[in-house]
Design an enzyme around this catalytic site. Structure first.
Site, PDB file in Angstrom:
ATOM      1  N   HIS A 139      -7.714  -5.550  -0.471  1.00  0.00           N
ATOM      2  CA  HIS A 139      -6.516  -4.850  -0.003  1.00  0.00           C
ATOM      3  C   HIS A 139      -6.023  -5.470   1.301  1.00  0.00           C
ATOM      4  O   HIS A 139      -6.814  -5.728   2.203  1.00  0.00           O
ATOM      5  CB  HIS A 139      -6.875  -3.381   0.208  1.00  0.00           C
ATOM      6  CG  HIS A 139      -5.715  -2.449   0.287  1.00  0.00           C
ATOM      7  ND1 HIS A 139      -4.795  -2.313  -0.729  1.00  0.00           N
ATOM      8  CD2 HIS A 139      -5.321  -1.574   1.268  1.00  0.00           C
ATOM      9  CE1 HIS A 139      -3.910  -1.396  -0.393  1.00  0.00           C
ATOM     10  NE2 HIS A 139      -4.197  -0.947   0.812  1.00  0.00           N
ATOM     11  N   SER A 192       0.848  -1.192   0.000  1.00  0.00           N
ATOM     12  CA  SER A 192       0.000   0.000   0.000  1.00  0.00           C
ATOM     13  C   SER A 192       0.887   1.247   0.000  1.00  0.00           C
ATOM     14  O   SER A 192       1.708   1.401  -0.890  1.00  0.00           O
ATOM     15  CB  SER A 192      -0.966  -0.042   1.189  1.00  0.00           C
ATOM     16  OG  SER A 192      -2.011   0.898   1.050  1.00  0.00           O
ATOM     17  N   GLU A 250      -8.652  -5.080  -4.375  1.00  0.00           N
ATOM     18  CA  GLU A 250      -8.158  -3.976  -3.553  1.00  0.00           C
ATOM     19  C   GLU A 250      -9.259  -3.338  -2.688  1.00  0.00           C
ATOM     20  O   GLU A 250      -9.739  -3.954  -1.759  1.00  0.00           O
ATOM     21  CB  GLU A 250      -7.475  -2.937  -4.456  1.00  0.00           C
ATOM     22  CG  GLU A 250      -6.189  -3.457  -5.103  1.00  0.00           C
ATOM     23  CD  GLU A 250      -5.043  -3.732  -4.135  1.00  0.00           C
ATOM     24  OE1 GLU A 250      -5.154  -3.377  -2.940  1.00  0.00           O
ATOM     25  OE2 GLU A 250      -4.029  -4.312  -4.565  1.00  0.00           O
TER      26      GLU A 250
END
Length: 484
Positions: free
Chosen positions: A400, A183, A313
């Site tokens: 994610h 990230s 994600e």
């Protein structure tokens, strides 16, 4: 207990039942408080006697983003927030490859003390592991008149300097350092890959779900002046140094509400797809070019890069509101958020409902385009693309942060079941982790670079469509169509 000697002094760490050792909260720079608060990091001057390194050090994080990051990342109080945790198979070893992990959290949160970032599995496989702390939010990246802008980036460089100078004391080889992150940590990896000042400090890079940080100097200054205006002080280093951290954090959350997605889906789409407000800045000093432009010049071309993302994600954020969104046409929401040719994007995904279409757009715009642009900017430089496609039984998608416990091979760690279910596939963790170890040890993750195909980690794993370039082509064509 076990002790070693670094350039700053003697450390006492913890010897584990496996024989590996952990040295926690080791300062690489002086505490960034007082006159050093908005300054470049100052390398730690050292200590007398034996320093206890058996507990995590203080963290810059003052508020967790568990709802967004899905990773347990504890906040630890204290002033000495610029520190590293080092996990080593044995301090008596020599020449072991090194992994340096930079945590995510949108550049406003995150913690190197997460149980997911424990280096035990990498130690088992002969890799020394270092997790890095750095200044976050406005303290780390905000524009301030009279202060260096990219203070968080300077922290990464200072930590890498410390690794170069000290890692041999932990059995590591300073000439075999792989940087990795997920990230915002992945964005940090890409920033360092394209940063001339960092080139001598690492030899390979692994970017998990990393967007491109492309904040301009003007954007940074506009935000800095707005924040100072809300606080009622001039935007200078002297004046902002008098403001309590809690007040700055409160205004920061108002102006850049990372981790607090707005209830309005239109604002959520625009905010997420628009990228970060705080992060590395193209300041013309430390960072002279955008990451993509710097890579096009050949910066970092000698370093192997593994680059990829999960298939869905941030889609889970919209999936939570699936029922409410079902009554609203996706075309209307995407158009209101400023998406070029929203109708064309929707038409290209006839199998998706409104919630999944919104998630698809944000995922493609923020991560897919970034992966395609980075890979193309590197030209013939050694680059491997991958997708993490295994759907979590909790979310029904590859969301994610889901790949992180597979990367660290820590499926039994605290909090993993909340994102991956009670029985995540261990053979998949073996595959993902083994590829990471191969990159760290050999500079090659162990799969061929096949034109038009990417490595897909799932059940089964194999090779699949390069959805990154496909997403970019669709978004680019849509933008061109809407401008005609």
């Amino acid at each position: 207990m076990t002790e070693i000697v670094t350039r700053q002094g003697r450390l006492r760490g913890v010897r584990r039942p496996s024989g590996s050792c952990a040295f926690l909260g080791v300062p690489f720079a002086e505490p960034p408080v007082g006159e050093r608060r908005f300054a470049a990091p100052v390398p730690h001057r050292g200590w007398d006697g034996v320093r206890d390194a058996t507990r995590p050090g203080a963290t810059p994080q003052r508020r967790q983003l568990a709802e967004v990051t899905l990773i347990p990342e504890p906040s630890v109080p204290g002033e000495s927030t610029l520190n590293v945790n080092v996990f080593t198979p044995s301090p008596d070893a020599e020449g072991l490859p090194v992994l340096v992990w930079i945590h995510g959290g949108g550049f406003v949160a995150g913690s190197p003390a997460s149980p997911w970032y424990d280096g035990a599995a990498f130690n088992r496989d002969g890799v020394v592991t270092v997790t890095v702390s750095y200044r976050l939010g406005f303290d780390g990246f905000g524009w301030i008149d009279g202060a260096p802008t990219n203070r968080g980036v300077l922290d990464w460089l200072c930590a890498l300097d410390w690794v170069r100078d000290n890692i041999s004391a932990f059995g590591g080889d300073p000439g075999r350092v792989t940087i990795a992150g997920q990230s915002a940590g992945g964005a940090a990896v890409l920033t360092l890959l394209g940063l001339p000042a960092a080139q001598g400090l690492f030899t390979a890079a692994h970017c998990l779900s990393g967007p491109i940080a492309h904040i301009t100097a003007q954007q940074a200054e506009t935000f800095g002046r707005a924040l100072a205006g809300r606080l009622g002080v001039p935007p200078t280093r002297t004046d902002l140094s008098t403001v309590d951290e809690s007040r700055i954090l409160a205004v920061q959350r108002e102006l850049a509400p990372v981790g607090e997605p707005p209830a309005d889906p239109v604002a959520a789409i625009a905010g997420l797809a628009g990228g970060l407000t705080l992060g590395p800045v193209i300041d013309g000093d430390l960072i002279k070019l955008s990451t993509v432009d710097s890579l096009r010049t050949g910066c970092g071309a000698d370093k192997p890069l593994v680059l990829g993302a999960t298939d869905h994600e941030f889609a889970f954020g919209f999936a939570r509101a699936r029922d409410q969104l079902a009554a609203v046409p996706a075309t209307d929401l995407l158009s209101a958020a400023g998406v070029p040719d929203a109708a064309g994007f929707v038409a290209a995904h006839p199998e998706l409902d409104t919630a999944d279409l919104l998630g698809r757009y944000v995922t493609d715009q923020l991560f897919g385009v970034a992966a395609a642009d980075i890979a193309d900017a590197r030209g013939d430089a050694p680059t491997w693309l991958y997708r993490f496609a295994w759907p979590s039984p909790v979310f029904g998608q590859a969301v994610h942060c889901l790949d992180v416990p597979f990367y660290f091979d820590c499926l039994d760690a605290e909090g993993v079941a909340a994102i991956a279910g009670p029985h995540p596939p261990r053979d998949l963790a073996d595959e993902v982790h083994a590829a990471a170890v191969e990159l760290i040890k050999t500079g090659d993750p162990g799969w061929p670079r096949t034109a038009g195909k990417v490595r897909v980690f799932g059940q089964p794993s194999g090779f699949g469509e390069d959805t990154f370039r496909g997403a970019r082509a669709l978004l680019t064509d849509s933008a061109r169509s809407s401008s005609r």
